[in-house]
Every structure is written in structure tokens, then in C-alpha cells.
Design an enzyme around this catalytic site. Structure first.
Site, mmCIF file in Angstrom:
data_model
loop_
_atom_site.group_PDB
_atom_site.id
_atom_site.type_symbol
_atom_site.label_atom_id
_atom_site.label_comp_id
_atom_site.label_asym_id
_atom_site.label_seq_id
_atom_site.Cartn_x
_atom_site.Cartn_y
_atom_site.Cartn_z
ATOM 1 N N TYR A 1 -10.045 16.259 -4.867
ATOM 2 C CA TYR A 1 -9.210 15.707 -5.669
ATOM 3 C C TYR A 1 -8.222 16.658 -6.219
ATOM 4 O O TYR A 1 -6.925 16.397 -6.533
ATOM 5 C CB TYR A 1 -9.859 14.863 -6.693
ATOM 6 C CG TYR A 1 -9.308 13.934 -7.354
ATOM 7 C CD1 TYR A 1 -9.179 12.965 -7.147
ATOM 8 C CD2 TYR A 1 -9.542 14.386 -8.946
ATOM 9 C CE1 TYR A 1 -7.770 12.678 -7.899
ATOM 10 C CE2 TYR A 1 -8.711 13.888 -9.967
ATOM 11 C CZ TYR A 1 -7.907 12.554 -9.412
ATOM 12 O OH TYR A 1 -7.283 12.082 -10.845
ATOM 13 N N LYS B 1 -3.689 16.305 -6.167
ATOM 14 C CA LYS B 1 -3.220 16.550 -8.133
ATOM 15 C C LYS B 1 -2.021 17.501 -7.906
ATOM 16 O O LYS B 1 -0.868 16.984 -8.171
ATOM 17 C CB LYS B 1 -3.668 16.021 -8.813
ATOM 18 C CG LYS B 1 -4.154 14.403 -8.435
ATOM 19 C CD LYS B 1 -2.999 13.868 -9.506
ATOM 20 C CE LYS B 1 -4.216 12.396 -8.812
ATOM 21 N NZ LYS B 1 -3.507 11.273 -9.499
ATOM 22 N N ASP C 1 0.858 -1.181 -0.342
ATOM 23 C CA ASP C 1 0.239 -0.117 0.811
ATOM 24 C C ASP C 1 0.977 1.049 0.077
ATOM 25 O O ASP C 1 1.936 0.776 0.909
ATOM 26 C CB ASP C 1 -0.635 -0.174 1.323
ATOM 27 C CG ASP C 1 -2.240 0.978 1.074
ATOM 28 O OD1 ASP C 1 -1.416 2.512 1.115
ATOM 29 O OD2 ASP C 1 -2.891 0.505 1.833
HETATM 30 N N1 LIG Z 1 -9.728 7.518 -14.999
HETATM 31 C C1 LIG Z 1 -9.871 8.817 -15.322
HETATM 32 O O1 LIG Z 1 -10.607 10.050 -16.194
HETATM 33 C C2 LIG Z 1 -8.549 9.582 -14.893
HETATM 34 C C3 LIG Z 1 -8.669 11.620 -14.791
HETATM 35 C C4 LIG Z 1 -6.832 11.982 -14.741
HETATM 36 C C5 LIG Z 1 -6.768 11.711 -13.685
HETATM 37 N N2 LIG Z 1 -6.171 9.663 -13.486
HETATM 38 C C6 LIG Z 1 -5.145 9.152 -12.433
HETATM 39 O O2 LIG Z 1 -5.055 7.957 -13.498
HETATM 40 C C7 LIG Z 1 -4.534 6.834 -11.910
HETATM 41 C C8 LIG Z 1 -5.399 5.336 -11.937
HETATM 42 O O3 LIG Z 1 -6.644 5.383 -12.398
HETATM 43 P P1 LIG Z 1 -7.967 5.050 -12.710
HETATM 44 O O4 LIG Z 1 -8.985 5.847 -13.439
HETATM 45 O O5 LIG Z 1 -7.315 3.681 -13.118
HETATM 46 O O6 LIG Z 1 -8.866 4.443 -11.252
HETATM 47 P P2 LIG Z 1 -9.020 3.540 -10.465
HETATM 48 O O7 LIG Z 1 -9.596 2.359 -11.003
HETATM 49 O O8 LIG Z 1 -9.864 3.742 -9.061
HETATM 50 O O9 LIG Z 1 -7.378 2.765 -9.822
HETATM 51 C C9 LIG Z 1 -6.582 2.918 -8.841
HETATM 52 C C10 LIG Z 1 -6.168 2.921 -8.551
HETATM 53 O O10 LIG Z 1 -4.465 2.608 -7.330
HETATM 54 C C11 LIG Z 1 -4.208 1.668 -6.170
HETATM 55 N N3 LIG Z 1 -4.404 2.128 -5.282
HETATM 56 C C12 LIG Z 1 -5.426 2.556 -4.917
HETATM 57 N N4 LIG Z 1 -4.789 3.571 -3.572
HETATM 58 C C13 LIG Z 1 -3.669 2.378 -3.630
HETATM 59 C C14 LIG Z 1 -2.765 2.674 -2.104
HETATM 60 N N5 LIG Z 1 -3.195 2.929 -1.435
HETATM 61 N N6 LIG Z 1 -1.796 2.424 -1.954
HETATM 62 C C15 LIG Z 1 -1.480 1.404 -3.708
HETATM 63 N N7 LIG Z 1 -2.626 1.363 -4.863
HETATM 64 C C16 LIG Z 1 -3.507 1.709 -4.381
HETATM 65 C C17 LIG Z 1 -5.786 0.481 -6.936
HETATM 66 O O11 LIG Z 1 -5.215 -0.046 -6.326
HETATM 67 P P3 LIG Z 1 -6.968 -1.290 -5.185
HETATM 68 O O12 LIG Z 1 -7.509 -1.846 -6.491
HETATM 69 O O13 LIG Z 1 -5.981 -1.892 -4.272
HETATM 70 O O14 LIG Z 1 -8.139 -0.149 -4.966
HETATM 71 C C18 LIG Z 1 -5.756 0.843 -8.413
HETATM 72 O O15 LIG Z 1 -4.585 -0.415 -8.833
HETATM 73 C C19 LIG Z 1 -5.034 7.922 -10.921
HETATM 74 O O16 LIG Z 1 -3.752 7.809 -10.420
HETATM 75 C C20 LIG Z 1 -5.681 8.769 -11.137
HETATM 76 O O17 LIG Z 1 -6.072 9.527 -9.982
HETATM 77 C C21 LIG Z 1 -7.403 9.071 -13.345
#
Ligand SMILES: NC(=O)c1ccc[n+]([C@@H]2O[C@H](COP(=O)([O-])OP(=O)(O)OC[C@H]3O[C@@H](n4cnc5c(N)ncnc54)[C@H](OP(=O)(O)O)[C@@H]3O)[C@@H](O)[C@H]2O)c1
Length: 274
Positions: free
Chosen positions: A170, A174, A61
């Protein structure tokens, strides 16, 4: 063999980074997850990824400093003591503030405090520890690139120009991550290490499926007018596959020499977020 450490590969964008980077058998890809067994099970059931011997899953984590320390030694054993790339993708996307302006959340002060602490623990402090602990491996690597996945929401200019009021907590976390990247860059640029913030665009990882009709209406109200002027060609959220396919060449081409040190850019390699 180029080596990658990618955090948050259990699902979403991180899983897709794992998929695309490991498709080249020359890459060593270390994926960091909270639940190692669940991710290994998912991989074993994925027809594309099962059997890829260049994928290594380790547990941590990012809010657990001791677990991150263990992840450094586990990674060093896999890679032979060096690391080329960090993709700091793990992130907390708070649902509490996704659909509301900051002033409207003011009626829930305790919840604001809790959500902001959780967001900073994962998105900011976790990455500070991750970078400090892994810099010694990066210094021994060839590529020397540390990429943090941030968000266009954190761009102050866009927020000011377009009154982009959603996801205030959020976005703040960031924006802090962007400064963390700039500060690491300020120290380590002289050692040839590129620190770069990279936004993935709007990527469908399932969150809107959980939103209420009222919340979706709020998004439509804000984004409708914004998109018609800011990005009239925007066709809707991308898939993780599309987003990662756009980000990979940006990561490959980004360099200190190209002026990217400490910067914050989009999946298009510039300041166009959508
Ligand atoms: N989706 C979008 O439109 C978007 C836009 C801008 C930026 N982002 C950024 O892209 C990145 C990936 O996001 P996503 O969209 O793929 O979201 P997601 O599906 O919610 O994935 C988040 C990932 O982060 C992991 N995580 C969360 N808390 C953690 C912790 N304390 N320690 C280790 N791992 C942790 C989660 O693991 P678990 O499975 O264990 O929870 C999961 O693998 C993030 O940084 C997000 O802010 C996403």
C-alpha cells in the site's frame, strides 16, 4: 460558485469531505462513487445531508476509463463546464499487507502480485486517468487545485528513520501516487494548477474492527515505541470529521506561491504525519 469533484464519497473520509464541503450552499459538490444507488440511498437517509441540492452523485469506478470519460461530461453539465477542485480521495487499502513486513509476505508471491496490481490500478493508474481527463475542466476553473489523498506511510524519510515496516505494498502505491502528483505539477504549474498530495493522518474508518487480535498486537508492537518518540501527544486515530476539518484549511491555504506545488504534506500542512 466553487465546484468540487470528490472521488470515493460512498463512505469514510470521502463521505466526510462531501458532508463538510456541501454544508456551504455556495459550493457545488460532485461526488464520484462506484454504486450510485447505494450512495443516493445513504444520502436520503442522512438527516444532515438529505435535501442538500448542491450535492450531485455520479457513477464511475476509477479503474474504468470510459466511465471516467462519462464522468467528465456529467460534471461539466452540472458545473457549467469548469471545475475548481479535485479531491482524489478514492483509494484501495489492501488488508493483505497492513500488518506485515514485506519479507514476511514473500511466501505468498502470487498474492503479492495480485495485491500490487490492484493497488496500482486504483491508487496510481486510476488517478493518472482522472487527472488527465479532468485537467481541461480545472483549467477553466478559478481555484485550479488538484489534491490527492495519499498517506504518511508513503514518506521514504519516515520509513527509513523509524523502520516503519507495515503496509509495504500500500505504501509503495501511495509513494507512486506522490510522484504522479509531482509529475503533473511539473507540467501544469506554469498554467497555475496546484497539484498536491495530502495525508489525512490515521483515521478510524472501521478497518481495525476487522483485524484479528494478533494483527492488532503487531500494530501495537510497531507503533508503541514509534509513537512514544515521534508523536508523544498522539491520542489515537482521529474521526473522519476531525481529519477533514484539519485538511480543509490546508487545502484552502495551499498554493503554488506558498511553495506547495507537487509537494506531499500532512493534515497539519507540514511533514509531521501524526
Ligand atoms: N483511514 C486512514 O487512516 C487513511 C490514512 C492514510 C490515507 N488514507 C487514504 O484516504 C482515502 C480514503 O480512505 P478511507 O480511509 O476513507 O477508506 P475507505 O473507507 O475504505 O474508503 C475508500 C473509498 O474509496 C472508494 N474506492 C475504492 N476503490 C475504488 C475504485 N476502484 N473506484 C472508485 N472508488 C473506489 C471506496 O468506494 P466503495 O464504497 O465503492 O468501495 C470508498 O468510497 C484513501 O485514498 C486512503 O488511502 C486513509
Amino acid at each position: 460558485m466553487p465546484s468540487y469533484l470528490i472521488t470515493g464519497v460512498s463512505r469514510g473520509i470521502g463521505y466526510e469531505f462531501l458532508r463538510q464541503y456541501s454544508s456551504d450552499a455556495n459550493n457545488i459538490v460532485v461526488g464520484l462513487v462506484r454504486n450510485k444507488d447505494a450512495t443516493n440511498k445513504k444520502l436520503s437517509e442522512d438527516p444532515d445531508l438529505k435535501g442538500r441540492s448542491n450535492i450531485h452523485i455520479i457513477a464511475a469506478d476509477v479503474t474504468d476509463y470510459a466511465a471516467l470519460q462519462n464522468a467528465v461530461s456529467a460534471t461539466a453539465k452540472i458545473t457549467g463546464g469548469s471545475l475548481d477542485y479535485i479531491i482524489a480521495n478514492a483509494g484501495l487499502i489492501s488488508q493483505f499487507d497492513q500488518y506485515d513486513p514485506i519479507g514476511d509476505l514473500g511466501a505468498q508471491p502470487d498474492q503479492i502480485t495480485k495485491e500490487m496490481r490492484d493497488l496500482f490500478d486504483v491508487n496510481v493508474i486510476g488517478n493518472v486517468h482522472l487527472f488527465n481527463l479532468f485537467v481541461p475542466l480545472i483549467q477553466k476553473g478559478q481555484a485550479k487545485k488538484v489534491i490527492a489523498i495519499t498517506s504518511g506511510y508513503s514518506d521514504v524519510e519516515t520509513t527509513r528513520t523509524w523502520d516503519m515496516l507495515l503496509a509495504p505494498l500500500y505504501s509503495t502505491s501511495k509513494a507512486a501516487l506522490n510522484m504522479v502528483i509531482a509529475k503533473f505539477s511539473a507540467q501544469f504549474k506554469k498554467d497555475g494548477i496546484l497539484f498536491l498530495g495530502l495525508a489525512p493522518g490515521i483515521v478510524d474508518v472501521g478497518y481495525d474492527d476487522k483485524a484479528t487480535p494478533e494483527q492488532l498486537q503487531k500494530v501495537a508492537a510497531v507503533f508503541g515505541e514509534f509513537l512514544s518518540k515521534y508523536a508523544p501527544d498522539f491520542k489515537g486515530p482521529s474521526t473522519p470529521e476531525q481529519s477533514v476539518a484539519l485538511m480543509r484549511p490546508v487545502i484552502a491555504n495551499a498554493s503554488i506561491e506558498n511553495g506547495n506545488a507537487g509537494d506531499f504534506i500532512s493534515q497539519f500542512g507540514n511533514k509531521q504525519w501524526l
